[in-house]
Write an enzyme that holds these catalytic residues in place. Structure first.
Site, PDB file in Angstrom:
ATOM      1  N   CYS A  16      -0.365  34.963 -42.705  1.00 17.50           N
ATOM      2  CA  CYS A  16      -1.161  34.141 -43.619  1.00 17.50           C
ATOM      3  C   CYS A  16      -2.437  34.891 -44.010  1.00 17.50           C
ATOM      4  O   CYS A  16      -2.897  35.785 -43.291  1.00 17.50           O
ATOM      5  CB  CYS A  16      -1.489  32.824 -42.904  1.00 17.50           C
ATOM      6  SG  CYS A  16      -2.675  31.757 -43.737  1.00 17.50           S
ATOM      7  N   HIS A  17      -3.039  34.499 -45.129  1.00 15.70           N
ATOM      8  CA  HIS A  17      -4.284  35.134 -45.581  1.00 15.70           C
ATOM      9  C   HIS A  17      -5.395  35.015 -44.539  1.00 15.70           C
ATOM     10  O   HIS A  17      -6.275  35.879 -44.480  1.00 15.70           O
ATOM     11  CB  HIS A  17      -4.743  34.514 -46.904  1.00 15.70           C
ATOM     12  CG  HIS A  17      -4.073  35.110 -48.103  1.00 15.70           C
ATOM     13  ND1 HIS A  17      -4.453  36.319 -48.650  1.00 15.70           N
ATOM     14  CD2 HIS A  17      -3.031  34.677 -48.850  1.00 15.70           C
ATOM     15  CE1 HIS A  17      -3.673  36.595 -49.681  1.00 15.70           C
ATOM     16  NE2 HIS A  17      -2.809  35.626 -49.824  1.00 15.70           N
ATOM     17  N   THR A  18      -5.374  33.945 -43.737  1.00 16.32           N
ATOM     18  CA  THR A  18      -6.415  33.779 -42.728  1.00 16.32           C
ATOM     19  C   THR A  18      -6.337  34.885 -41.681  1.00 16.32           C
ATOM     20  O   THR A  18      -7.370  35.373 -41.197  1.00 16.32           O
ATOM     21  CB  THR A  18      -6.294  32.401 -42.054  1.00 16.32           C
ATOM     22  OG1 THR A  18      -6.157  31.406 -43.070  1.00 16.32           O
ATOM     23  CG2 THR A  18      -7.520  32.087 -41.225  1.00 16.32           C
ATOM     24  N   HIS A  60      -0.924  32.479 -36.540  1.00 13.15           N
ATOM     25  CA  HIS A  60      -1.056  31.025 -36.344  1.00 13.15           C
ATOM     26  C   HIS A  60      -0.007  30.222 -37.110  1.00 13.15           C
ATOM     27  O   HIS A  60      -0.119  29.015 -37.210  1.00 13.15           O
ATOM     28  CB  HIS A  60      -2.469  30.572 -36.734  1.00 13.15           C
ATOM     29  CG  HIS A  60      -2.779  30.768 -38.189  1.00 13.15           C
ATOM     30  ND1 HIS A  60      -3.042  32.022 -38.707  1.00 13.15           N
ATOM     31  CD2 HIS A  60      -2.856  29.897 -39.218  1.00 13.15           C
ATOM     32  CE1 HIS A  60      -3.270  31.896 -40.017  1.00 13.15           C
ATOM     33  NE2 HIS A  60      -3.157  30.634 -40.349  1.00 13.15           N
ATOM     34  N   CYS A  68     -10.795  12.258 -28.256  1.00 13.07           N
ATOM     35  CA  CYS A  68     -12.147  12.487 -28.783  1.00 13.07           C
ATOM     36  C   CYS A  68     -12.424  11.558 -29.960  1.00 13.07           C
ATOM     37  O   CYS A  68     -11.509  10.945 -30.520  1.00 13.07           O
ATOM     38  CB  CYS A  68     -12.330  13.952 -29.185  1.00 13.07           C
ATOM     39  SG  CYS A  68     -11.408  14.445 -30.671  1.00 13.07           S
ATOM     40  N   CYS A  83     -10.292  12.306 -33.040  1.00 14.94           N
ATOM     41  CA  CYS A  83      -8.903  11.850 -32.972  1.00 14.94           C
ATOM     42  C   CYS A  83      -8.811  10.332 -33.109  1.00 14.94           C
ATOM     43  O   CYS A  83      -7.845   9.802 -33.673  1.00 14.94           O
ATOM     44  CB  CYS A  83      -8.260  12.287 -31.651  1.00 14.94           C
ATOM     45  SG  CYS A  83      -7.769  14.025 -31.620  1.00 14.94           S
ATOM     46  N   CYS A 104      -9.795  17.380 -34.524  1.00 13.23           N
ATOM     47  CA  CYS A 104      -9.997  17.259 -33.079  1.00 13.23           C
ATOM     48  C   CYS A 104     -10.953  18.346 -32.597  1.00 13.23           C
ATOM     49  O   CYS A 104     -10.793  19.517 -32.931  1.00 13.23           O
ATOM     50  CB  CYS A 104      -8.655  17.376 -32.356  1.00 13.23           C
ATOM     51  SG  CYS A 104      -8.772  17.434 -30.549  1.00 13.23           S
TER      52      CYS A 104
END
Length: 374
Positions: A45-47, A67, A100, A103, A111
């Site tokens: 991915c570009h990330t 990821h 949390c 969430c 989250c």
């Protein structure tokens, strides 16, 4: 191999700006509330490229990137109750702890339970599970899918249909889910809407798909690469335009094309000037513009306040607004029932040893998504 260190191959980013290096690494067993996963397929991915470039303010090295992956649970740590060895899963860069305040709030999917350690490239206990040549290797986005085995927090795992093809549904770990959700969750595109999508890469195509599923009547693709137009129309774009073909700003072109502007616009590039154009292409009174692309560190957006005073809304989205653990299995089901496209995003398949070629294909604009078989 449960409770034992596993030696395997991984693509290690030793430093910014350098190609990944295929290395033998050691992957420690999962600790409490952790899961060790055998990754079967991952996309680039570009990330990943953004971090590898050195421009990411959170980027730390040496690190195992990746990821957008899918695999099989190899073993689980103490206290893990919702997953077991043999489960088919997708690692999640946005977890869902269910506890949390984020969430518990239906308005967000962000989250924060492990955000601080994840941003430092560490597991929730502040340590790493990866070593190579005697050196500690950092985790990435809580997932690190560029490895034959990875360890993730149990709140960062979605259990999916075991019949799903992993070399396809790995894409639901980021790009497709992000774009599709930007349309159906963040913007909440309505039937009959007029939409404009800036940037026709993988995320932009997923936005187009989401707009079409939502019943938009016009979906205008905007990109300076005309080679992307044919595929955009296959995904549902009704027309495509190139800003370089006009002497006036693209927002003025869109306002003229659409009798006052679009109902919804989406910026899928990460360019702050395009973000402004996307907002200003929206219709007075009700237009909504969603920022999907990630801009470089330190960039700022600007527009005249009058644009907002006269009824336009500027919004942002992360992972398409999906609450990850509960939503990703549903997205896999939508793919399996042919409600959403996934196969069509995969333009190239490569072996693990060719992972650097996947980055080259992406930078050259020749690929939407390249899947690497691990």
């Amino acid at each position: 191999m449960a409770n034992m260190v596993i030696k395997c191959k991984a693509a290690v980013a030793w430093e910014a700006g350098k190609p990944l290096s295929i290395e033998e690494i050691e992957v420690a067993p999962p600790k409490a509330h952790e899961v060790r996963i055998k990754i079967m397929a991952t996309a680039v991915c570009h990330t990943d490229a953004y971090t590898l470039s050195g421009a990411d303010p959170e980027g730390c090295f040496p690190v195992i990137l990746g990821h957008e992956g899918a695999g099989i649970v190899e073993s689980v740590g103490e206290g893990v109750t919702k997953l077991k060895a043999g489960d088919t899963v997708i690692p999640l860069y946005i977890p869902q702890c269910g506890e949390c305040k984020f969430c518990l709030n239906p308005k967000t999917n962000l989250c924060q339970k492990i955000r601080v350690t994840q941003g430092k490239g560490l597991m929730p206990d502040g340590t790493s599970r990866f070593t190579c040549k005697g050196k500690t290797i950092l985790h990435y986005m809580g997932t690190s899918t560029f490895s034959e085995y990875t360890v993730v927090a149990d709140i960062s795992v979605a259990k999916i249909d075991p019949l799903a093809p992993l070399e396809k549904v790995c894409l639901l770990g980021c790009g497709i889910s992000t774009g599709y959700g930007a349309a159906v969750n963040t913007a909440k595109v309505e039937p009959g809407s007029v939409c404009a999508v800036f940037g026709l890469g993988g995320v932009g195509l997923a936005v187009i798909m989401g707009c079409k599923v939502a019943g938009a009547s016009r979906i205008i693709g905007v990109d300076i690469n005309k080679d992307k137009f044919a595929r955009a129309k296959e995904f549902g774009a009704t027309e495509c335009i190139n800003p370089q073909d006009f002497s006036k700003p693209i927002q003025e072109v869109l306002i003229e094309m659409t009798d006052g502007g679009v109902d919804y616009s989406f910026e899928c590039i990460g360019n702050v000037k395009v973000m402004r154009a996307a907002l200003e292409a929206c219709h007075k009174g009700w237009g909504v513009s969603v920022v999907v692309g990630v801009a470089a560190s330190g960039e700022e957006i600007a527009t005249r306040p009058f644009q907002l005073v006269t009824g336009r809304t500027w919004k942002g989205t992360a992972f398409g607004g999906w609450k990850s653990v509960e939503s990703v299995p549903k997205l896999v089901s939508e793919y399996m029932s042919k409600k959403i496209k996934v196969d069509e995003f995969v333009t190239h398949n490569l072996s693990f040893d060719e992972i650097n070629k996947a980055f080259e294909l992406m930078h050259s604009g020749k690929s939407i998504r390249t899947v690497v078989k691990i």
